[in-house]
Scaffold this active site. Structure first.
Site, PDB file in Angstrom:
ATOM      1  N   CYS A   1       0.423  -0.340  15.132  1.00  0.00           N
ATOM      2  CA  CYS A   1       1.880  -0.478  14.099  1.00  0.00           C
ATOM      3  C   CYS A   1       1.593   0.571  13.513  1.00  0.00           C
ATOM      4  O   CYS A   1       1.287   1.534  14.182  1.00  0.00           O
ATOM      5  CB  CYS A   1       0.557  -1.777  13.192  1.00  0.00           C
TER       6      CYS A   1
ATOM      7  N   HIS B   1       0.950  -1.351   0.486  1.00  0.00           N
ATOM      8  CA  HIS B   1      -0.361  -0.237  -0.091  1.00  0.00           C
ATOM      9  C   HIS B   1       0.593   1.167  -0.165  1.00  0.00           C
ATOM     10  O   HIS B   1       2.207   1.074   0.054  1.00  0.00           O
ATOM     11  CB  HIS B   1      -0.804   0.063   1.504  1.00  0.00           C
TER      12      HIS B   1
END
Length: 659
Positions: A184, A67
């Site tokens: 994260c 991504h």
């Protein structure tokens, strides 16, 4: 926005042809470009590869989610691709990848879009969902699969609400209730996968759980004071800073986000068994990352690497620019009587050296500053930067004589303590701030702002600065002795040094021993880059290149002892080895440590010793074959790396048992 709104049927690839990671990425980006979703192949790929450089988006279980939020994206899109034979995508579990979701987000993508990306992660964690996608052969079938999963979710939503209501009202339920936080570094995939894994495991164990997500779109499902109060304990599965003081006094277990995905049962059971330590918030702390209990040595390593990881970009960028200045002067020519100006004689070379020097000048302050930041968080940053700057400038108390009469008095003397001084200064600055926190802990709460904004910076800088004036003197003596030793490396001493650091690079291939050798090598660059580079750095990089290349040699010469998947991985290790990415050999070392690691150490140590024997110097801290021109003898350097790789590869192949 639903994930189905982003799944563009026109860009789906249901028969992905690529067999390697980069080829798969190229194939997917080409489809996005063809359909007008992306208007610049190179720009978008740069963003994708930059994300992959942080950690592979191959999440395991045959799924990858590359991504990028990128200026080349015309409209937010999720490209779905499926490979029937599997792709070696360097996934976290080392297994082939079959399903791909390439997420293309415009530079100004809003929170709704990111929320849809989070939904994608949740779908992929559902039992059987990925298997169902593997069987689909039409774009409409892919959309229908998501529609079906959404309908099932809505049906289960009412039951989940009832469970949550019961959990937060002890009088209506006997279930244990725990809370968790997931986060994260990028906040897109792992955050929500950990959330889903914890919720799924809790349901199987009959435990009620509320999970707060700290994702790219902000905090989701935020824990309230009432939630925390009623919870039996707290799980923090995070790789970045989350709000911690609110958990003061609660049993808490803190782990990396990957453990939230892979070990949810262990985390939940630790809370249920009452084995989690009670969390005590630090005075003045606002947020922190996951904090596992560590030994003194582990804490030292953690704080050191906190500084080194921030320092390396400055060393790499600045060091290579300076090295290129020398290379340019060599190519353009410098008169013999001007050799002392090598690297700055020609105007273009001088520009390269000036820019590199500017970046290189941040090396020590950044190292020291972020060591202190790791220890004492934000208040330690300014004191740490000052400590590093003093180590760099060489400011210190010393004896200087007046010109008239020879009378001695206490004054300032320029004594540079270099890398070692900055390292000590970082720990010193962090310690000073911790002491100040305790000393000032009794101040009224109304003065909290004064303490944080005025007293910590002022007293931290003053105390650290004056202490560094003293520390610089012994550290400078050590630094000078070390630099003298490195400058005089030759013969047996150079061979021994090369053998030691080369072998260390293969011991754990990216772990503490490997990093210790690498940090030592980069630390030698500051004093040697102006003189042609460092023999130690050359030995470190050569030793680190050997293990992945050895894997290729072993899989090539001993095919019957490796599976087809391992042989394919051996081909990938050529690129990783030549790029100085030692970690490429980790799967082989982990699978067969008794045979692989000694084999790797033998070849790496031999290569390091040969580099030391030949006195080859390197002016760059990273890059592998891409900076080979910056070594003092490129041909010999590559030959020594090849010798080490062959020795390690043959040893590994001979020792390994046949499949």
């Amino acid at each position: 926005m639903k994930i189905q709104d982003l799944l563009n049927k026109n860009v789906m690839i249901l028969d992905l042809q690529a067999s390697t990671k980069e080829a798969a990425i190229d194939e997917m980006i080409n489809r996005l470009v063809e359909e007008g979703v992306v208007n610049d192949f190179a720009t978008f790929k740069e963003g994708i590869m930059a994300r992959e450089a942080l950690t592979s988006t191959g999440l395991g279980d045959g799924i990858a989610m590359p991504h990028s939020k990128n200026t080349a994206v015309v409209e937010p899109t999720v490209l779905f691709a499926k490979s029937s034979s599997g792709v070696d995508y360097e996934a976290l579990d080392g297994q082939p990848t079959y399903l791909f979701f390439m997420i293309a987000a415009p530079e100004g993508a809003n929170d709704t879009h990111l929320a849809a990306l989070a939904e994608l992660s949740k779908y992929l964690m559902k039992d059987g969902f990925a298997d169902e996608l593997r069987q689909i052969n039409t774009p409409d079938g892919v959309i229908a699969t998501f529609d079906g999963a959404e309908a099932a979710d809505k049906k289960a939503e009412q039951e989940e609400v009832l469970v949550q209501n019961n959990a937060t009202n002890p009088s209506s339920s006997d279930q244990d209730f725990i809370v968790a936080v997931t986060a994260c570094t990028t906040g897109i995939a792992h955050t929500y996968m950990a959330e889903e894994a914890l919720k799924k495991q809790a349901a199987e164990m009959g435990v009620a759980i509320k999970v707060e997500t700290n994702g790219a779109s902000g905090v989701g499902n935020k824990l309230t004071a009432a939630d925390i109060e009623k919870a039996k304990g707290v799980i923090v599965a995070a790789d970045k800073a989350v709000e911690m003081p609110r958990f003061n006094g609660k049993p808490l277990i803190s782990r990396p986000v990957a453990e939230g995905i892979k070990k949810p049962q262990e985390l939940i059971q630790t809370i249920l068994d009452g084995k989690a330590d009670t969390y005590v918030a630090k005075e003045g702390a606002q947020a922190t990352t996951s904090e596992e209990k560590t030994s003194l040595g582990g804490a030292f390593y953690k704080h050191l690497m906190g500084g080194v990881s921030q320092m390396l970009p400055f060393v790499i960028g600045g060091g290579i620019m300076i090295a290129l200045a020398f290379l340019l002067d060599n190519l353009l020519g410098v008169p013999k009587d001007q050799l002392s100006n090598l690297g700055s004689y020609n105007e273009i070379a001088a520009l390269f050296k000036s820019i590199g020097g500017a970046a290189f000048g941040f090396m020590l302050p950044v190292l020291s500053g972020y060591i202190a930041y790791s220890i004492a968080e934000k208040p330690g940053l300014v004191a740490g930067f000052v400590a590093g700057a003093i180590a760099n400038s060489g400011l210190a108390f010393g004896k200087v004589a007046y010109a008239a009469g020879g009378e001695a008095t206490l004054g300032l003397a320029g004594v540079s303590s270099g890398f070692l001084g900055a390292l000590v200064g970082g720990f010193l600055a962090g310690g000073v701030i911790l002491v100040l926190r305790k000393v000032l802990a009794g101040m009224p709460r109304s003065l909290d702002g004064v303490r944080s904004i005025l007293l910590f910076p002022l007293l931290g800088v003053a105390l650290t600065g004056f202490l560094m004036l003293l520390v610089n003197i012994p550290m400078a003596a050590i630094n000078t002795a070390l630099n003298t030793f490195l400058e005089n490396l030759s013969g047996s001493s150079a061979i021994l040094m090369g053998l030691l650091v080369g072998g260390m690079m293969a011991v754990d291939m990216g772990g503490p021993v490997n990093k210790a050798a690498y940090v030592f090598g980069t630390g030698t660059l500051a004093a040697t880059v102006a003189n042609g580079g460092s023999v130690v750095m050359a030995a470190v990089m050569a030793g680190g290149m050997v293990p992945p290349l050895a894997v290729f040699v072993a899989t090539l010469l001993f095919k019957d002892k490796f599976t087809e998947e391992e042989r394919n991985s051996g081909l990938t290790n050529i690129v990783m080895g030549l790029s100085f990415i030692t970690e490429g050999a980790i799967p082989f070392g982990a699978a067969d440590p008794a045979r692989a690691i000694p084999s790797f150490i033998a070849g790496s140590a031999l290569t390091g010793a040969l580099v030391g024997l030949a006195g080859i110097k390197l002016m760059a801290p990273h890059g592998g074959i891409f900076v080979i021109a910056l070594t003092s003898n490129p041909f010999l350097y590559l030959l020594f790396v090849a010798i080490g790789a062959v020795v390690s590869g043959v040893l590994f192949g001979l020792l390994r048992k046949s499949k």
